[in-house]
Design a protein around this motif. Structure first.
Motif, PDB file in Angstrom:
ATOM      1  N   GLN A  31       0.837  -1.191   0.000  1.00  0.00           N
ATOM      2  CA  GLN A  31       0.000   0.000   0.000  1.00  0.00           C
ATOM      3  C   GLN A  31       0.878   1.250   0.000  1.00  0.00           C
ATOM      4  N   ASN A  32       0.427   2.259  -0.726  1.00  0.00           N
ATOM      5  CA  ASN A  32       1.018   3.598  -0.662  1.00  0.00           C
ATOM      6  C   ASN A  32       2.513   3.637  -0.994  1.00  0.00           C
ATOM      7  N   ILE A  33       2.883   3.018  -2.123  1.00  0.00           N
ATOM      8  CA  ILE A  33       4.226   3.217  -2.664  1.00  0.00           C
ATOM      9  C   ILE A  33       4.256   4.608  -3.283  1.00  0.00           C
ATOM     10  N   SER A  34       5.208   5.415  -2.864  1.00  0.00           N
ATOM     11  CA  SER A  34       5.253   6.812  -3.295  1.00  0.00           C
ATOM     12  C   SER A  34       6.559   7.099  -4.024  1.00  0.00           C
ATOM     13  N   VAL A  35       6.467   7.755  -5.180  1.00  0.00           N
ATOM     14  CA  VAL A  35       7.653   8.173  -5.929  1.00  0.00           C
ATOM     15  C   VAL A  35       7.523   9.653  -6.270  1.00  0.00           C
ATOM     16  N   ASN A  36       8.658  10.324  -6.420  1.00  0.00           N
ATOM     17  CA  ASN A  36       8.658  11.749  -6.737  1.00  0.00           C
ATOM     18  C   ASN A  36       8.584  11.972  -8.240  1.00  0.00           C
ATOM     19  N   ASN A  37       7.804  12.952  -8.640  1.00  0.00           N
ATOM     20  CA  ASN A  37       7.643  13.310 -10.034  1.00  0.00           C
ATOM     21  C   ASN A  37       7.283  14.793 -10.093  1.00  0.00           C
ATOM     22  N   TYR A  38       6.768  15.254 -11.218  1.00  0.00           N
ATOM     23  CA  TYR A  38       6.354  16.646 -11.353  1.00  0.00           C
ATOM     24  C   TYR A  38       5.152  16.712 -12.288  1.00  0.00           C
ATOM     25  N   ASN A  39       4.430  17.836 -12.236  1.00  0.00           N
ATOM     26  CA  ASN A  39       3.259  17.965 -13.098  1.00  0.00           C
ATOM     27  C   ASN A  39       3.634  18.630 -14.414  1.00  0.00           C
ATOM     28  N   PHE A  40       2.628  18.941 -15.221  1.00  0.00           N
ATOM     29  CA  PHE A  40       2.851  19.487 -16.558  1.00  0.00           C
ATOM     30  C   PHE A  40       3.634  20.802 -16.520  1.00  0.00           C
ATOM     31  N   PHE A  41       3.517  21.521 -15.421  1.00  0.00           N
ATOM     32  CA  PHE A  41       4.146  22.840 -15.317  1.00  0.00           C
ATOM     33  C   PHE A  41       5.481  22.792 -14.588  1.00  0.00           C
ATOM     34  N   GLY A  42       5.911  21.609 -14.204  1.00  0.00           N
ATOM     35  CA  GLY A  42       7.206  21.467 -13.567  1.00  0.00           C
ATOM     36  C   GLY A  42       7.182  21.513 -12.057  1.00  0.00           C
ATOM     37  N   ASP A  43       5.995  21.599 -11.454  1.00  0.00           N
ATOM     38  CA  ASP A  43       5.894  21.591  -9.992  1.00  0.00           C
ATOM     39  C   ASP A  43       6.073  20.176  -9.466  1.00  0.00           C
ATOM     40  N   VAL A  47       3.610  10.770  -6.592  1.00  0.00           N
ATOM     41  CA  VAL A  47       2.664   9.852  -7.225  1.00  0.00           C
ATOM     42  C   VAL A  47       2.590   8.618  -6.337  1.00  0.00           C
ATOM     43  N   ILE A  48       1.376   8.308  -5.874  1.00  0.00           N
ATOM     44  CA  ILE A  48       1.183   7.218  -4.923  1.00  0.00           C
ATOM     45  C   ILE A  48       0.486   6.045  -5.609  1.00  0.00           C
ATOM     46  N   PHE A  49       1.049   4.871  -5.419  1.00  0.00           N
ATOM     47  CA  PHE A  49       0.487   3.636  -5.973  1.00  0.00           C
ATOM     48  C   PHE A  49      -0.044   2.802  -4.812  1.00  0.00           C
ATOM     49  N   LYS A  50      -1.348   2.652  -4.749  1.00  0.00           N
ATOM     50  CA  LYS A  50      -1.952   1.864  -3.671  1.00  0.00           C
ATOM     51  C   LYS A  50      -1.913   0.373  -3.965  1.00  0.00           C
ATOM     52  N   GLN A  51      -1.710   0.050  -5.228  1.00  0.00           N
ATOM     53  CA  GLN A  51      -1.549  -1.349  -5.605  1.00  0.00           C
ATOM     54  C   GLN A  51      -0.776  -1.399  -6.917  1.00  0.00           C
TER      55      GLN A  51
END
Length: 321
Positions: A31-43, A47-51
């Motif tokens: 549950q709740n595997i989290s990785v760092n990313n950014y949105n379309f504007f670079g913020d 991103v959390i993966f529950k499964q």
């Protein structure tokens, strides 16, 4: 007593069979595997993966190839290609997936019912899939592939580096329960980077002839980091586009010509330097001009290993390929 002992032995045998038999991927229970990313504007955003995703929409050839390399190709339900000529080979790898050569609109993407969307940044524009943030708000993880644009290292976007490609592979391994496969790929990349060949210091140019313009790939892109790693220097400008006169003054020992497409497009790109105006350039005069596909040098994902080997081979070469 004998009956009790027999039952105990039977239990041990059963446990042994379970231990030796096929094991279920326990990562599906995480549950709740989290990785760092950014949105379309670079913020920056998490991103959390529950499964572990089971119905993945991938927008971009290198994203597809990376998931296949991780052993998760069977989880891809649909793919949108950045390079249409790869459709046949990718369809063979993904016989049950829908393959598109044109971007999907939001409604079409929703109809696919994805539980994870991986894509190059441009596919998350308002007139296509919409920003990753809107998907995440609906509970569907959406991830912009590292180093896929617009011009990384400009504004709020992170740099395109060897490290960013390795981070992408690692993040996908975490998200898909394929950590060991990701580490195996990264280990091969690290081994290639640590190879002992001595590469002579030299000036190198990456150039693309695009719709009548001449674009130079600068130090803030992946090619810049690769060239620095190999102890060479990349010819770069403050602006990506240069004039024909500026190219005529180029003193690079090696030139990589970037192209999109297949063999025909590659030969057309190389032909640009057959112009007599460029015959005096050191790289042209010595035959040190090499083609390189756009997908090899921009967000290659798991194919970074192939890119490193090819660039190093060219840097070591004394004759044209």
């Amino acid at each position: 007593m004998k009956k009790l002992l027999w039952c105990f032995c039977l239990l041990l045998c059963c446990l042994g069979c379970v231990a030796c038999g096929p094991q279920q991927d326990k990562s599906s229970d995480r549950q709740n595997i989290s990785v760092n990313n950014y949105n379309f504007f670079g913020d920056e955003q998490k991103v959390i993966f529950k499964q572990v995703p089971q119905r993945i929409l991938v927008c971009g050839n290198s994203g597809v190839e990376t998931l296949v390399a991780l052993g998760a190709g069977d989880k891809i339900t649909a793919a949108v290609l950045t390079e249409a000529e790869d459709k046949g080979s990718l369809q063979a790898l993904l016989p049950n997936a829908r393959i598109y050569t044109q971007p999907l609109q939001l409604e079409a993407a929703v109809a696919l019912q994805p539980d994870f969307i991986l894509g190059w940044r441009r596919y998350f524009a308002d007139n296509q899939l919409g920003d990753t943030s809107s998907w995440i708000a609906k509970g569907i993880p959406a991830y912009i592939q590292d180093a896929s644009g617009p011009v990384p290292a400009k504004g709020r976007f992170p740099a395109c580096t060897i490290a960013s490609e390795k981070r992408f592979i690692s993040n996908m391994g975490l998200a898909l329960g394929r950590q060991q496969q990701a580490q195996d790929i990264i280990q091969k990349i690290d081994s290639e980077l640590q190879a002992a060949e001595k590469i002579p210091a030299q000036k190198v140019l990456f150039v693309e002839f695009l719709n009548g313009n001449i674009e130079v790939f600068g130090n803030d892109l992946l090619c810049g980091d690769i060239i620095r790693h190999y102890g060479c220097s990349l010819v770069s400008y403050s602006a990506p586009f240069i004039s024909q006169e500026e190219l005529m003054e180029m003193q690079a020992a090696k030139i990589f010509v970037v192209y999109h497409g297949g063999e025909q497009q590659k030969q057309a790109a190389l032909a640009q330097l057959h112009n007599p105006l460029y015959k005096h350039l050191p790289a042209v005069a010595s035959g040190q001009v090499y083609p390189i596909a756009y997908k090899q040098i921009v967000a290659p994902g798991s194919d970074l290993l192939g890119t490193l080997k090819y660039v190093k081979q060219c840097l070591l070469a004394n004759h044209p390929q």
